[in-house]
Design an enzyme around this catalytic site. Structure first.
Site: not given
Length: 176
Positions: A9, A69, A141
């Site tokens: 991420d 992502e 996160d």
């Protein structure tokens, strides 16, 4: 056969990582955490920290593949650009270590893990805990990175993986 998946991420200040093992259809938690840059550091220094951190994670956990992502367009163009540069650093760090990299939008990750593309972060965290049978809730996160790894496991294995290898995908319940 075990597949070890590293989910990322990306963030310019905090980059989450999550590592899972996929053994058949079983998903097993390996590790998760955050790569934190120094507050107030230049973008170049933050990118150095992100790349070094990802290389450390790869050296420690030896993943066989990775998923990142994709960046969404933010209201603030400067923030979006900075996030895009951090994401580019993540992808570069992964390919420099010869890992195959898949990319998923936040919508795809949420749909895969929660079943609803507009799910709040708390719901994503909850489902990550349930899917991986964790005893506690990972930091936001890190949970997002685990969700990216889970989404990759869901999309790259089984029927979805076989369809993807043939150049097909499922959209709104139909082959596209």
């Amino acid at each position: 056969m075990t597949r070890r998946i590293l989910g990322i991420d990306p963030g310019s200040r905090i980059t989450g990582f999550g590592v899972i093992d996929l053994i058949g259809s079983q998903r097993h938690y390996v590790a998760s955490g955050c790569i934190r840059t120094v507050p107030g550091a230049s973008l170049a220094e933050r990118i150095r920290v992100i790349v070094a951190g990802i290389h450390d994670v790869i050296a420690t956990y030896q993943p066989s593949e990775a998923a990142v992502e994709q960046v969404f367009v933010n209201v603030n163009p400067a923030s979006t650009l900075m996030l895009g540069q951090a994401r580019g650093a993540c992808v570069a760090a992964l390919v420099m270590k010869d890992l195959p990299v898949a990319e998923y939008t936040a919508l795809q990750v949420k749909q895969s893990v929660v079943g609803q593309g507009k799910a709040p972060k708390e719901q994503v965290q909850y489902m990550v805990v349930k899917m991986l049978n964790l005893s506690g809730t990972p930091q936001e996160d890190a949970a997002d990175a685990l969700a990216v790894a889970l989404a990759h496991a869901n999309h790259s294995g089984g029927v979805m993986g076989a369809l993807a290898q043939q150049g097909l995908r499922v959209k709104n319940g139909r082959l596209a």
